[in-house]
Design an enzyme around this catalytic site. Structure first.
Site, mmCIF file in Angstrom:
data_model
loop_
_atom_site.group_PDB
_atom_site.id
_atom_site.type_symbol
_atom_site.label_atom_id
_atom_site.label_comp_id
_atom_site.label_asym_id
_atom_site.label_seq_id
_atom_site.Cartn_x
_atom_site.Cartn_y
_atom_site.Cartn_z
ATOM 1 C CG ASP A 209 -1.957 1.104 1.166
ATOM 2 O OD1 ASP A 209 -2.389 1.448 0.059
ATOM 3 O OD2 ASP A 209 -2.336 1.636 2.236
ATOM 4 C CD GLU A 240 2.285 8.721 4.833
ATOM 5 O OE1 GLU A 240 2.464 9.941 4.663
ATOM 6 O OE2 GLU A 240 1.404 8.074 4.221
ATOM 7 C CG ASN A 268 10.077 10.349 -1.907
ATOM 8 O OD1 ASN A 268 9.133 9.938 -2.580
ATOM 9 N ND2 ASN A 268 10.649 11.527 -2.123
ATOM 10 C CG ASP A 297 -0.921 15.966 -1.200
ATOM 11 O OD1 ASP A 297 -1.716 16.681 -1.821
ATOM 12 O OD2 ASP A 297 -0.209 16.376 -0.264
ATOM 13 C CE LYS A 301 -0.587 26.911 -4.031
ATOM 14 N NZ LYS A 301 0.427 27.646 -3.243
ATOM 15 C CG ASP A 333 -11.660 12.577 -2.810
ATOM 16 O OD1 ASP A 333 -10.457 12.319 -2.954
ATOM 17 O OD2 ASP A 333 -12.072 13.472 -2.034
#
Length: 400
Positions: A209, A240, A268, A297, A301, A333
């Site tokens: 994941d 994460e 990362n 995320d 921008k 979403d």
């Protein structure tokens, strides 16, 4: 003020003829001047504060001098005073805003205080700190390497992560980081002979994941399968990038009694994924059976699009370690972000992955895993759409 009955019919000040110099006229003028001075002295603190404005200091000093000399009528005096007060209010409001912002940046709650800081000041301080940190990350991203940079980055940020012990808001963490910042370009630190010693049976298939957050999804999935699908044995690994969030997720494993089958690593993925999967397989790890990338995320921008987790390199790295028939599940979403991830898999993995939903404008109606993430639950509770699809690995080998 003294009675002016004997001057009732006199014209306004600017049109009145010269008055004869008599004792009564001089006495009236003295009383008039005294009255004006009293009114001026009552408003003097306010006027003096406004005179501190450097851009209008000269103008208002001259105006005060004119009023004190009593060469204006009382109505004109009141009009000028009201204008000064209104102008002062706007300047004072602007200055007060800057003062509050300055106080918010330097606000510290005393160590002996048991009451929480003021809500407005705290939010203003947090917002200012987040803005300054974001600007600092952008400067680091654009700044070329310096000779002494190596000394600053010897320690991995994930090794320096700390948990929030003893606080009531353990689960509150910063939502965004800049994955292109120099401190996140390091390889993460792993135990010796990893995954040996971390998983009870490293040879089991692995569910990976990417962007696991606080680990709620993998914790729930591993617990559900242990209770309802005892015959399905797998290992679970969550990646994460936020150091404190990864450490928090790792601390939850023991509480769920999942030690030996579930692990979380702070890293990362765009920098360290290929090395991690290589070490996993070289040290006796099993096949990567399933990969999930859920609600990453969005980095809205235009200048931050390059920070998104799904990159051409990530697509090729996953294709390099996934066997034929293994799947990658993506969902979000934010349709613009989902379309961007989907397009990258279709473009850079055109012959390596097959989209199970052929029509680009259609999506999977339900979550095929059956266990929703915390974000997914929140979105569905608001009757908002979730965009999903699965990419299945083809039999074509990755070209060198």
């Amino acid at each position: 003020r003294p009675s002016r009955s004997h001057h009732q019919s006199s014209p306004p000040f600017d049109q009145s003829p010269a008055r004869p110099t008599t004792t009564a006229t001089v006495a009236w003028a003295d009383e008039e001047a005294h009255t004006h001075r009293l009114l001026l002295f009552r408003q003097l603190p306010l006027c003096c504060c406004f005179c501190c404005c450097p851009t209008k200091k000269r103008i208002h000093i001259d105006l005060l001098a004119g009023m004190s000399s009593c060469n204006i009528s009382a109505p004109l005096f009141r009009v000028l005073l009201v204008a000064m007060v209104c102008s002062f209010s706007m300047v004072a409001a602007s200055r007060m805003t800057r003062c509050v912002a300055f106080a918010g940046r330097h606000f510290h709650q005393p160590a002996f205080s048991t009451s929480p800081p003021h809500t407005f000041t705290t939010r203003l301080s947090m917002s200012t700190a987040a803005t300054e940190e974001s600007q600092q990350e952008q400067r680091e991203e654009s700044r070329p390497p310096q000779p002494n940079d190596r000394e600053e980055t010897l320690v991995s940020p994930w090794a320096q992560a700390t948990t929030r012990e003893g606080r009531n808001n353990k689960s509150r963490f910063r939502q965004h980081v800049n994955p292109l910042a120099r401190r996140f370009q390091m390889e993460t630190e792993l135990p010796m002979e990893w995954p040996q010693g971390t998983f009870d049976d490293p040879s089991l298939p692995l569910h990976l994941d990417i962007g696991c957050g606080k680990g709620g999804f993998l914790l729930e999935l591993a617990t559900t399968r242990r209770q309802e699908q005892a015959d399905v044995q797998m290992n679970y690994l969550g990646l994460e990038i936020r150091p404190n969030v990864a450490r928090h997720a790792k601390g939850r494993v023991a509480r769920y009694n999942l030690t030996g089958s579930l692990d979380f690593i702070g890293c990362n993925a765009n920098v360290d994924l290929r090395r991690l999967l290589s070490l996993y397989q070289e040290n006796g790890g099993g096949s990567i059976d399933f990969v999930s990338i859920q609600f990453p995320d969005p980095h809205f921008k235009a200048s931050h699009v390059k920070r998104r987790v799904v990159t051409p390199e990530l697509v090729v790295a996953l294709a390099d370690f996934l066997a034929e028939g293994k799947e990658v599940f993506i969902q979000s979403d934010v349709q613009e972000l989902f379309d961007d991830m989907r397009e990258k898999f279709r473009e850079y993995g055109a012959e390596l992955f097959e989209d199970t939903v052929e029509d680009f404008g259609k999506f999977l109606p339900e979550n095929p895993i059956g266990v929703p993430t915390e974000r997914e639950i929140s979105v569905l509770d608001q009757d908002l759409p979730v965009y999903r699809t699965i990419f299945r690995r083809t039999g074509k080998a990755v070209e060198e």
